[in-house]
Write an enzyme that holds these catalytic residues in place. Structure first.
Site, PDB file in Angstrom:
ATOM      1  CG  HIS A 183      -2.114  -0.851   1.116  1.00 43.27           C
ATOM      2  ND1 HIS A 183      -1.871  -2.206   0.812  1.00 43.27           N
ATOM      3  CD2 HIS A 183      -3.203  -0.775   1.275  1.00 43.27           C
ATOM      4  CE1 HIS A 183      -3.271  -2.815   0.784  1.00 43.27           C
ATOM      5  NE2 HIS A 183      -3.966  -2.083   1.026  1.00 43.27           N
TER       6      HIS A 183
ATOM      7  CE  LYS B 234     -13.026   6.275   0.880  1.00 38.55           C
ATOM      8  NZ  LYS B 234     -14.113   6.314   0.136  1.00 38.55           N
TER       9      LYS B 234
END
EC number: 4.1.1.31
Length: 852
Positions: free
Chosen positions: A122, A516
């Site tokens: 990532h 999120k």
């Protein structure tokens, strides 16, 4: 030393400008300098000078971070006391379990424990590899300097080399000019294996063994199991990354194998060269003699060469022959190569038993045991390569194949990937690659799809062994997870695999997208509930469940201290097993230095054992029961506040204007795009750039927004304070928010937010910050943020003014690029401003030690 380098490289004027800005931002903290004065100072420099100053502060943070690492290593050495184990160590956990449960309970706990870190690519490591290796060279010289005698020639030479390396770091570009490809990411992560992980893991096992049997460790057979298993997504995670192909996956496992075989070969050769036990004093067992005789018959030339070097040293001969076979395995010499790690381990254990039978117990259970532990941990593949793909990709592929249509390129790639998994298993064994993770799993059909695709990819009976793992990411998916697992149990392929693995099943929980989606407070509670429900489901169905925690490095993506997070998990959800992602910057931070890597794994191992004890679970269960309704009230109000903000019309566009979101892709942090699709809304934006951009604005919104409104909804400070004191989950939630708030700077954040031209949104965010800060302090009982964490508080306080300097430089660039006159910028000025912006982004990331 950095000041010396700046003066030598850019002249005294450059050092003077850096010092003016440094003194100004420190003065702003005590009120003696205004923000407008700093803005005028930064604006007075030509863009080239502004970039030099930004680079100077960035290099400063790299050096400051290194100095902190060395101070931490010194503190670890000073606290190392075998008679009094430090907090959060394996020895402390062993002592607690032994005192509360006895030897049988300790044996069961240790035998069952498992820590499974999974390295991922990532894109959260802002440093170039050249910068990271430069920092490691400086670290080596700093160690020499510290260990040298004051006034000695060694000290003088170490100082000269330090200046040389710092000068090179200053002259090294902080920004990447080319995008990383997935194999670059594989090689970057493997640097941590080569330098640290391979050597640290047996040291960890020895620590555990010594804690269990202080007198016998190194003399008696080891009682510590090889409980660490590394995994990797690097080269296997293709969810939204078109650059990870089946060829990349095949090459990734080959690179991994090359590294681990070379490491095992070197260790085996080293031990073989030193194992000079003479046959008259340490006779070979019948098994060892028979093995040597068989080797002499099959490979007379190789054995004759070894025997000539090691006459009358039978144990040494077999270990050196094993090193030769490892070399042949690495070089693909099929005649001499080992068929797999089990055959290598069999040779080592033959040597070990023979040494023990001959009375050489210390030789049997010392360095040789370390090599056995390394082989058990890493095999011939180093880390279990895991495949990840989005559920919709599988669904589309099946639609094409079932219809008999010509497969698209993406569908052909899915099938090719499954064929590569089968090849990896044939070449390296099933353990090397058998986990296939399905992102955004919504039903058992998403799991069945992978098995059906494997049937299309390979002839019947040739399909690879697959553990298809559901990944639940959004709030709704977490709530539906037990129902999905019920459906999975009805799939014949899943039932067959459960029989093969003894009822072991794995489920992955996504922290990033859930936070999120619903905000940090609601995500924390929903993840906790999901863990509790899944643990109950596993017990009800007789399944041994491992929860795979998809945590990021930042607090907004489930980050924070892993050991504290473990102790806050739902009772019954750990059960001696902990699997977690370790991403980007976290890999370098945790495995860049051996002492820090050792401490990290010790702390996690301690937490795995302690979180599985009955007394810890009982306390957590009682606290959850007492305060759950209170927490629900906090979460409901927090969720409403969070969604009200991000659902505001035009929020996505506003966010892009107030942050360097769109420019982050130009940093070339990794091979994966920052968005899952071409759209520009928040739904397709990955969690990493979402968090990274907010970090840059000094708002850190994903780590705390909504918490203040949530706490205010509970009109009982006393109850909130009691929950904070008694419930690990609630205290972890507030402690992490407090850390995010401490790294937030209200006055600088206000300038970023003003760039969006939406004063009502600016006011909403700042009002929530004020409320959250006020109530977090009241609930924790702290007079200031991080009052109870002196070392961290001091580090943040020292860093913040220097981060301010980079923020002011970044704001200069952003205001010019976002302002009404941006269209009138010359091409040259626009390019310089973008470089200044990216340099400052890199520096802020280094200063706050957080990206995404």
């Amino acid at each position: 030393m950095l000041g010396t380098v700046l003066a030598e490289s850019g002249g005294q004027d450059l050092l003077a400008d850096v010092e003016r800005l440094r003194r100004a931002v420190i003065g702003a903290r005590d009120g003696s300098v205004s923000g407008d004065e700093i803005t005028r100072l930064v604006a007075s420099w030509p863009l080239e000078r502004a970039k030099q100053v930004a680079r100077a502060f960035t290099v400063y943070f790299h050096l400051a971070n290194l100095a902190e690492e060395h101070q931490r290593m010194r503190a670890l050495r000073e606290r190392d006391d075998a008679a009094h184990p430090p907090r959060e160590s394996l020895a402390a956990a062993v002592r607690h379990i032994r005192e509360t449960g006895g030897e049988d309970r300790l044996r069961a706990f240790v035998g069952n424990m498992e820590f499974h870190p999974v390295l991922t690519a990532h894109p959260t490591e802002a440093r170039r590899r050249a910068v990271s290796t430069s920092i490691l060279r400086i670290s080596e010289q700093l160690e020499r300097y510290r260990d040298s005698h004051p006034g000695s020639s060694v000290e003088a030479e170490a100082r000269r080399r330090l200046l040389e390396e710092i000068d090179l770091l200053w002259r090294t570009s902080q920004l990447r000019y080319t995008r990383l490809d997935p194999l670059d990411e594989v090689r970057t992560a493997l640097a941590a294996f080569d330098e640290t992980i391979f050597r640290v893991v047996p040291e960890i096992y020895r620590s555990l063994d010594a804690a269990i049997d202080p007198e016998g460790s190194g003399r008696e057979p080891a009682r510590a199991p090889a409980f660490v298993r590394y995994g990797s997504w690097i080269g296997g995670d293709r969810d939204g990354n078109p650059f990870v192909t089946h060829e990349v996956t095949r090459e990734a496992i080959s690179i991994q194998s090359e590294h681990v075989l070379r490491a095992l070969e070197n260790a085996c050769g080293r031990i073989g060269r030193t194992l000079t036990a003479y046959a008259n004093l340490t006779p070979a067992s019948s098994d060892l003699a028979a093995t040597l005789a068989a080797n002499e018959a099959g490979y007379p030339q190789v054995m004759a060469r070894i025997a000539k070097r090691s006459p009358n040293e039978p144990h040494r001969q077999l270990v050196l022959f094993a090193a030769e076979r490892l070399r042949a395995t690495r070089e693909r010499d099929a005649d001499l190569a080992y068929p797999g790690p089990d055959a290598f381990l069999a040779d080592l254990r033959t040597v070990q038993r023979s040494l023990a039978d001959a009375g050489a117990a210390r030789q049997a259970n010392g360095e040789l045991q370390h090599l056995i532990w390394q082989a058990e941990t890493f095999g011939f593949h180093l880390a279990e390569l895991e495949i990840r793909q989005h559920s919709e990709v599988h669904a589309e592929a099946l639609r094409e194949l079932r219809a008999g249509a010509e497969p698209s390129e993406r569908t052909r790639e899915v099938l090719a990937t499954l064929r590569v998994v089968a090849w990896i298993q044939e070449r390296f064994g099933v353990e090397a690659c058998h986990r296939y993770i399905v992102s955004f799993t919504r039903s058992a059909e998403d799991i069945a799809a992978v098995h059906e695709l494997a049937g299309y990819a390979l002839p019947a009976g040739k399909e690879p062994a697959l553990d298809v793992i559901p990944l639940f990411e959004t709030g709704a998916d977490l709530e539906a997870s037990p129902t999905v697992l019920d459906g999975m149990l009805e799939l014949p392929q899943v039932r067959t695999r459960l029989e093969q693995t003894g009822g072991r099943l794995e489920v992955m929980l996504g922290y990033s997208d859930s936070a999120k989606d619903v905000g940090p407070v609601s995500a924390t509670l929903r993840l906790y509930d999901a863990q509790a429900q899944l643990a109950e489901w596993a017990e009800r169905n007789g399944v041994t469940l491992t929860l795979f925690h998809g945590r990021g490095g930042s607090l907004g993506r489930g980050g924070g201290p892993a050991s504290r997070a473990l102790l806050a998990q739902a009772p019954g959800s750990v059960a001696g097993r902990f699997k977690v992602t370790e991403q980007g910057e976290v890999i370098f931070a945790r495995y860049g230095q051996r002492a820090i890597a050792h401490r990290h794994i010790e702390q996690v191992g301690h937490a795995v054992l302690m979180a599985s004890t009955q007394d810890v679970q009982d306390r957590a269960r009682a606290a959850s029961s007492a305060y759950r309704s209170l927490a629900d009230g906090v979460a409901e109000a927090a969720h409403t506040a969070y969604r009200a903000l991000i659902d505001t019309e035009g929020f996505a566009e506003w966010f892009s204007r107030v942050s360097p979101l769109e420019e982050l892709g130009d940093l070339r942090l990794g091979s994966r795009p920052s968005r899952r699709g071409a759209a520009k809304g928040l739904s397709d934006l990955r969690a990493i750039p979402w968090v990274f951009a907010w970090t840059q604005t000094r708002v850190n919104l994903p780590g705390w927004f909504g918490l203040g409104t949530g706490l205010a909804a509970v009109d009982d400070i006393g109850a909130l304070q009691a929950a904070y004191e008694e419930w690990p989950l609630f205290s972890s939630l507030l402690d992490n928010a407090e850390m995010s708030l401490a790294k937030t700077d209200r006055s600088i954040a206000e300038r970023y937010l003003a760039l969006g031209g939406r004063p009502e949104l600016t006011e909403l965010v700042l009002a929530e910050y004020d409320l959250t800060r006020d109530l977090v302090l009241k609930v924790t009982g702290h007079r200031r943020l991080l009052e109870n964490r002196r070392v961290l508080s001091r580090a943040v306080d020292l860093r913040n003014p220097y981060v301010d300097a980079l923020s002011h430089l970044q704001l200069r660039a952003l205001e010019a690029l976002r302002g009404p006159e941006s269209d009138a910028l010359s091409e040259d000025d626009a390019r310089h401003l973008e470089r200044l912006l990216l340099l400052s982004v890199n520096g802020v990331a280094a200063g706050l030690q957080n990206t995404g």
